[in-house]
Design a protein around this motif. Sequence first.
Motif: not given
Length: 109
Positions: A14-40
């Motif tokens: 990013r902006l010509c600077d390479t860093k090692s990051l902990l990614t989630v499912n090979d993405s950054f930023p992390r993915p969204t988890i969509t739930v409803h009230r009352g869900d487990t």
Amino acid sequence: MSTWIVLRESNFTRLCDTKSLLTVNDSFPRPTITVHRGDTVYVNVHNHGYYGVTIHWHGVKQSGNPWSDGPEYITQCPIEPGSNFTYMVIFSTEEGTLWWHAHSDWTHC
């Protein structure tokens, strides 16, 4: 509902600077988890990173379920590299936008 999270160290530039990051499912930023009230939700986290890590669920009360709250060495041991842990996240009365993030032993950085 169940979902998988694979944590992995990846190089990002990013902006010509390479860093090692902990990614989630090979993405950054992390993915969204969509739930409803009352869900487990069962979230199976596989740690392919370099350090122990936990996942903390901000804004989720986790009443009667503290072992899935995430702060390492407080409610659970870290998920060590090469291992996995399944969180049971109970959404009771929460609503709106909540967020989740990793807790990690930053002394190794």
